[in-house]
Scaffold this motif. Structure first.
Motif, PDB file in Angstrom:
ATOM      1  N   VAL A   1       0.991  -1.209  -0.141  1.00  0.00           N
ATOM      2  CA  VAL A   1      -0.084  -0.001   0.072  1.00  0.00           C
ATOM      3  C   VAL A   1       0.897   1.414   0.126  1.00  0.00           C
ATOM      4  O   VAL A   1       1.728   1.342   0.924  1.00  0.00           O
ATOM      5  CB  VAL A   1      -0.931   0.048   1.050  1.00  0.00           C
ATOM      6  N   HIS A   2       0.658   2.102  -1.085  1.00  0.00           N
ATOM      7  CA  HIS A   2       1.629   3.519  -0.797  1.00  0.00           C
ATOM      8  C   HIS A   2       0.876   4.457   0.169  1.00  0.00           C
ATOM      9  O   HIS A   2      -0.372   4.697  -0.217  1.00  0.00           O
ATOM     10  CB  HIS A   2       1.385   3.799  -2.320  1.00  0.00           C
ATOM     11  N   VAL A   3       1.656   5.032   0.947  1.00  0.00           N
ATOM     12  CA  VAL A   3       1.194   5.740   1.840  1.00  0.00           C
ATOM     13  C   VAL A   3       1.971   7.166   1.645  1.00  0.00           C
ATOM     14  O   VAL A   3       3.062   7.362   1.335  1.00  0.00           O
ATOM     15  CB  VAL A   3       1.516   5.295   3.466  1.00  0.00           C
ATOM     16  N   ASP A   4       0.919   8.193   1.425  1.00  0.00           N
ATOM     17  CA  ASP A   4       1.408   9.737   1.214  1.00  0.00           C
ATOM     18  C   ASP A   4       1.728  10.310   2.777  1.00  0.00           C
ATOM     19  O   ASP A   4       1.323  10.112   3.514  1.00  0.00           O
ATOM     20  CB  ASP A   4       0.789  10.356   0.480  1.00  0.00           C
ATOM     21  N   ALA A   5       2.695  11.419   2.422  1.00  0.00           N
ATOM     22  CA  ALA A   5       2.753  12.228   3.560  1.00  0.00           C
ATOM     23  C   ALA A   5       1.560  12.791   4.181  1.00  0.00           C
ATOM     24  O   ALA A   5       1.423  13.147   5.328  1.00  0.00           O
ATOM     25  CB  ALA A   5       3.977  13.151   3.368  1.00  0.00           C
ATOM     26  N   ASP A   6       0.541  13.009   3.289  1.00  0.00           N
ATOM     27  CA  ASP A   6      -0.419  13.753   3.801  1.00  0.00           C
ATOM     28  C   ASP A   6      -1.798  12.715   3.993  1.00  0.00           C
ATOM     29  O   ASP A   6      -2.851  13.106   4.253  1.00  0.00           O
ATOM     30  CB  ASP A   6      -1.191  14.968   2.710  1.00  0.00           C
ATOM     31  N   VAL A   7      -1.498  11.504   3.750  1.00  0.00           N
ATOM     32  CA  VAL A   7      -2.301  10.340   4.116  1.00  0.00           C
ATOM     33  C   VAL A   7      -3.618  10.485   3.228  1.00  0.00           C
ATOM     34  O   VAL A   7      -4.576  10.003   3.621  1.00  0.00           O
ATOM     35  CB  VAL A   7      -2.686   9.873   5.502  1.00  0.00           C
ATOM     36  N   ARG A   8      -3.584  11.094   2.126  1.00  0.00           N
ATOM     37  CA  ARG A   8      -4.842  10.848   1.263  1.00  0.00           C
ATOM     38  C   ARG A   8      -4.907   9.983   0.276  1.00  0.00           C
ATOM     39  O   ARG A   8      -6.065   9.837  -0.398  1.00  0.00           O
ATOM     40  CB  ARG A   8      -4.698  12.675   0.358  1.00  0.00           C
ATOM     41  N   MET A   9      -3.957   9.151   0.155  1.00  0.00           N
ATOM     42  CA  MET A   9      -4.081   7.968  -0.542  1.00  0.00           C
ATOM     43  C   MET A   9      -4.021   7.980  -2.114  1.00  0.00           C
ATOM     44  O   MET A   9      -4.390   7.285  -2.848  1.00  0.00           O
ATOM     45  CB  MET A   9      -5.147   7.019  -0.208  1.00  0.00           C
ATOM     46  N   HIS A  10      -3.406   9.325  -2.586  1.00  0.00           N
ATOM     47  CA  HIS A  10      -3.680   9.540  -3.909  1.00  0.00           C
ATOM     48  C   HIS A  10      -2.730   8.660  -4.716  1.00  0.00           C
ATOM     49  O   HIS A  10      -3.013   8.345  -5.867  1.00  0.00           O
ATOM     50  CB  HIS A  10      -3.199  11.243  -4.010  1.00  0.00           C
ATOM     51  N   THR A  11      -1.420   8.613  -4.136  1.00  0.00           N
ATOM     52  CA  THR A  11      -0.310   7.666  -4.857  1.00  0.00           C
ATOM     53  C   THR A  11      -1.053   6.229  -5.025  1.00  0.00           C
ATOM     54  O   THR A  11      -0.727   5.588  -6.037  1.00  0.00           O
ATOM     55  CB  THR A  11       0.908   7.804  -4.040  1.00  0.00           C
ATOM     56  N   HIS A  12      -1.466   5.878  -3.846  1.00  0.00           N
ATOM     57  CA  HIS A  12      -1.861   4.356  -3.906  1.00  0.00           C
ATOM     58  C   HIS A  12      -2.989   4.150  -5.109  1.00  0.00           C
ATOM     59  O   HIS A  12      -2.941   3.197  -5.945  1.00  0.00           O
ATOM     60  CB  HIS A  12      -2.455   4.106  -2.518  1.00  0.00           C
ATOM     61  N   ILE A  13      -4.088   5.075  -4.971  1.00  0.00           N
ATOM     62  CA  ILE A  13      -5.234   4.901  -5.900  1.00  0.00           C
ATOM     63  C   ILE A  13      -4.532   5.081  -7.103  1.00  0.00           C
ATOM     64  O   ILE A  13      -5.237   4.463  -8.113  1.00  0.00           O
ATOM     65  CB  ILE A  13      -6.248   5.614  -5.568  1.00  0.00           C
ATOM     66  N   THR A  14      -3.835   6.023  -7.724  1.00  0.00           N
ATOM     67  CA  THR A  14      -3.351   6.315  -8.896  1.00  0.00           C
ATOM     68  C   THR A  14      -2.502   4.948  -9.595  1.00  0.00           C
ATOM     69  O   THR A  14      -2.570   4.679 -10.645  1.00  0.00           O
ATOM     70  CB  THR A  14      -2.318   7.381  -9.013  1.00  0.00           C
ATOM     71  N   ALA A  15      -1.698   4.447  -8.495  1.00  0.00           N
ATOM     72  CA  ALA A  15      -0.897   3.311  -8.969  1.00  0.00           C
ATOM     73  C   ALA A  15      -1.800   1.972  -9.189  1.00  0.00           C
ATOM     74  O   ALA A  15      -1.696   1.310 -10.459  1.00  0.00           O
ATOM     75  CB  ALA A  15       0.003   2.602  -7.986  1.00  0.00           C
ATOM     76  N   VAL A  16      -2.935   1.911  -8.459  1.00  0.00           N
ATOM     77  CA  VAL A  16      -3.966   0.773  -8.969  1.00  0.00           C
ATOM     78  C   VAL A  16      -4.585   0.964  -9.948  1.00  0.00           C
ATOM     79  O   VAL A  16      -4.731   0.163 -10.898  1.00  0.00           O
ATOM     80  CB  VAL A  16      -5.129   0.828  -7.709  1.00  0.00           C
ATOM     81  N   VAL A  17      -5.169   1.952 -10.166  1.00  0.00           N
ATOM     82  CA  VAL A  17      -5.823   2.464 -11.438  1.00  0.00           C
ATOM     83  C   VAL A  17      -4.871   2.184 -12.789  1.00  0.00           C
ATOM     84  O   VAL A  17      -5.230   1.673 -13.733  1.00  0.00           O
ATOM     85  CB  VAL A  17      -6.328   3.945 -11.459  1.00  0.00           C
ATOM     86  N   ARG A  18      -3.711   2.734 -12.576  1.00  0.00           N
ATOM     87  CA  ARG A  18      -2.801   2.559 -13.833  1.00  0.00           C
ATOM     88  C   ARG A  18      -2.434   0.908 -13.938  1.00  0.00           C
ATOM     89  O   ARG A  18      -2.477   0.527 -15.335  1.00  0.00           O
ATOM     90  CB  ARG A  18      -1.384   3.212 -13.694  1.00  0.00           C
ATOM     91  N   ALA A  19      -2.174   0.282 -13.094  1.00  0.00           N
ATOM     92  CA  ALA A  19      -1.829  -0.868 -13.224  1.00  0.00           C
ATOM     93  C   ALA A  19      -3.154  -1.943 -13.659  1.00  0.00           C
ATOM     94  O   ALA A  19      -2.989  -2.814 -14.585  1.00  0.00           O
ATOM     95  CB  ALA A  19      -1.324  -1.599 -12.113  1.00  0.00           C
ATOM     96  N   ARG A  20      -4.243  -1.679 -13.126  1.00  0.00           N
ATOM     97  CA  ARG A  20      -5.442  -2.311 -13.429  1.00  0.00           C
ATOM     98  C   ARG A  20      -5.943  -2.004 -15.111  1.00  0.00           C
ATOM     99  O   ARG A  20      -6.386  -2.940 -15.878  1.00  0.00           O
ATOM    100  CB  ARG A  20      -6.720  -2.008 -12.766  1.00  0.00           C
ATOM    101  N   PHE A  21      -5.660  -0.792 -15.488  1.00  0.00           N
ATOM    102  CA  PHE A  21      -6.178  -0.489 -16.692  1.00  0.00           C
ATOM    103  C   PHE A  21      -5.279  -1.071 -17.711  1.00  0.00           C
ATOM    104  O   PHE A  21      -5.649  -1.745 -18.902  1.00  0.00           O
ATOM    105  CB  PHE A  21      -6.153   1.073 -16.949  1.00  0.00           C
ATOM    106  N   ALA A  22      -3.648  -1.220 -17.322  1.00  0.00           N
ATOM    107  CA  ALA A  22      -2.847  -1.884 -18.196  1.00  0.00           C
ATOM    108  C   ALA A  22      -3.348  -3.246 -18.255  1.00  0.00           C
ATOM    109  O   ALA A  22      -3.239  -3.989 -19.552  1.00  0.00           O
ATOM    110  CB  ALA A  22      -1.704  -1.773 -17.718  1.00  0.00           C
ATOM    111  N   THR A  23      -3.790  -4.106 -17.229  1.00  0.00           N
ATOM    112  CA  THR A  23      -4.314  -5.442 -17.436  1.00  0.00           C
ATOM    113  C   THR A  23      -5.534  -5.563 -18.299  1.00  0.00           C
ATOM    114  O   THR A  23      -5.425  -6.663 -19.101  1.00  0.00           O
ATOM    115  CB  THR A  23      -4.493  -5.940 -16.061  1.00  0.00           C
ATOM    116  N   GLN A  24      -6.320  -4.770 -18.098  1.00  0.00           N
ATOM    117  CA  GLN A  24      -7.497  -4.831 -19.007  1.00  0.00           C
ATOM    118  C   GLN A  24      -7.354  -4.586 -20.458  1.00  0.00           C
ATOM    119  O   GLN A  24      -7.860  -5.341 -21.406  1.00  0.00           O
ATOM    120  CB  GLN A  24      -8.459  -3.729 -18.440  1.00  0.00           C
ATOM    121  N   ARG A  25      -6.398  -3.893 -20.845  1.00  0.00           N
ATOM    122  CA  ARG A  25      -5.874  -3.565 -22.110  1.00  0.00           C
ATOM    123  C   ARG A  25      -5.332  -5.118 -22.754  1.00  0.00           C
ATOM    124  O   ARG A  25      -5.631  -5.493 -23.969  1.00  0.00           O
ATOM    125  CB  ARG A  25      -4.767  -2.534 -22.414  1.00  0.00           C
TER     126      ARG A  25
END
Length: 410
Positions: A222-246
């Motif tokens: 799980v990617h944890v940001d300094a502001d704990v908004r989870m932006h980096t984690h969600i971005t990483a999940v979305v990028r990887a899952r769309f690549a899998t769907q392609r």
């Protein structure tokens, strides 16, 4: 394991290789501590330690000594452990040639049931050492996390205390033939988004190595940001899952629909659901990115256009939308049910307080003594404290009908 549990010999904050434990529950505990600290106006510092060849470094003489001294293993049982660990040989074989066999004096047998348990017992004293410095440890197998909380005005003192703690940890590991990889040690300072300027930028001394604070870390996947908004984690999940769907779209014509559904569940939804309970209370703008993954996956399964209405497709697949999947009526409520029924780690169970446990002097009314609702802790910010497990879980649980809160089994 029955002996260890009955005598309370297992470390409370070790989530590896234990019944009802998982990486998700470990992350949930750490994130809740951080969110509650920030909600109180404090800073939190999270240190991730990396061990080199941890299982291969366990010294047989040391673990046998600790089994006898710290865990009360003696007599015939100690002889069993001695026989299990000692007298093993290793060699390298290639084609018709092989090296000279050599004795194995270190490591626990790999891929064994007993090996991980022995490693947990071998490193149990490390947690006590960290707690003696006033820091909060949490470990999952070989992954060790150290968390500290301080007021913004005390951040310099915290850095010195953290360095002293890490020096003692490093010395303990050297004394027990473990190796701390100082170059891979990471330090993350956390604060609310409006207090990022208070985060120190000075490096933390770990032995002879200076560790510079980072803005994001990957903790148990799980990617944890300094502001704990989870932006980096969600971005990483979305990028990887769309690549899998392609990639799946390229072979879809060769597969039955049932096979596509199975692959979507295994390669897309399972990754999206991993540790999704830590996303409770995350900004809706970020959660919409996760929902776009589900929408795209449903359209891929039914081979419809991108402008097709997706809700009927999700109903046919029996897929909950992201808000309900995470923060509404499912994930958090399942974890809460497990806490209330003794199938969750103690550190999460302690965070759930039924109203019926409240002292009679402080009960709102007599009827509450039989209530199955939970006490919602008082927090200051919806973007921080309300996202912690005690607050988010209690809110989700109390929103369920009474017949669901009382239902058995799960």
């Amino acid at each position: 394991m029955m002996y260890l549990r009955a005598n309370n010999l297992l470390p409370d904050l070790q989530s590896g290789f234990g019944a009802h434990h998982s990486t998700e529950k470990a992350i949930l505990k750490v994130m809740s501590d951080i969110l509650l600290a920030l909600d109180s106006g404090n800073l939190a510092v999270l240190t991730l330690l990396d061990l080199s060849a941890a299982y291969d470094s366990v010294d047989h003489t040391t673990i046998l000594h600790w089994l006898q001294k710290s865990y009360g293993v003696c007599g015939t049982v100690l002889s069993w452990f001695t026989s299990y660990l000692t007298g093993r040989l290793q060699y390298v074989r290639t084609m018709a040639s092989s090296s000279v066999p050599s004795a194995v004096f270190y490591s626990v047998p790999q891929e064994s049931v007993l090996g991980p348990i022995l490693f947990v017992l071998y490193t149990a004293d490390l947690l006590t050492l960290i707690q003696s410095h006033g820091r909060t440890p949490h470990t999952y197998a070989v992954d060790t996390q150290i968390m500290g909380i301080c007021q913004p005005s005390e951040k310099d003192v915290m850095q010195l205390q953290l360095s002293a703690c890490l020096d003692d940890v490093s010395a303990w590991m050297v004394a027990n033939r473990l190796q701390l990889n100082q170059n891979k040690t990471e330090v993350l300072w956390c604060s609310s988004a409006c207090r990022q300027y208070q985060i120190p930028t000075n490096s933390v001394q770990v032995g002879s190595t200076s560790v510079q604070p980072v803005s994001t870390v990957k903790n148990l996947g799980v990617h944890v940001d300094a502001d704990v908004r989870m932006h980096t984690h969600i971005t990483a999940v979305v990028r990887a899952r769309f690549a899998t769907q392609r990639q799946l779209r390229g072979v879809q014509q060769c597969l039955l629909r049932s096979a596509v559904v199975s692959m979507i569940r295994a390669l897309v939804l399972s990754k999206m659901d991993y540790c999704n309970s830590v996303l409770a209370g995350a900004p809706e703008s970020l959660l919409r990115h996760l929902q776009s993954i589900m929408n795209s996956a449903a359209k891929l399964i039914f081979q419809v256009g991108k402008y097709q209405h997706v809700t009927p497709l999700l109903h046919e697949l029996h897929w909950l939308k992201v808000p309900e999947r995470i923060t509404g009526k499912f994930r958090l409520c399942v974890l809460t049910y497990r806490c209330l029924n003794g199938t969750a780690p103690q550190y999460l169970t302690e965070m759930t307080n039924p109203v019926s446990n409240r002292d009679s002097l402080y009960r709102y009314c007599l009827r509450s003594s039989d209530s199955t609702t939970l006490i919602i802790p008082t927090t200051r910010r919806s973007t921080l404290g309300d996202r912690s497990f005690p607050a988010a879980a209690a809110t989700a649980w109390n929103s369920l009908p009474a017949r669901l809160r009382n239902a058995t089994p799960l």
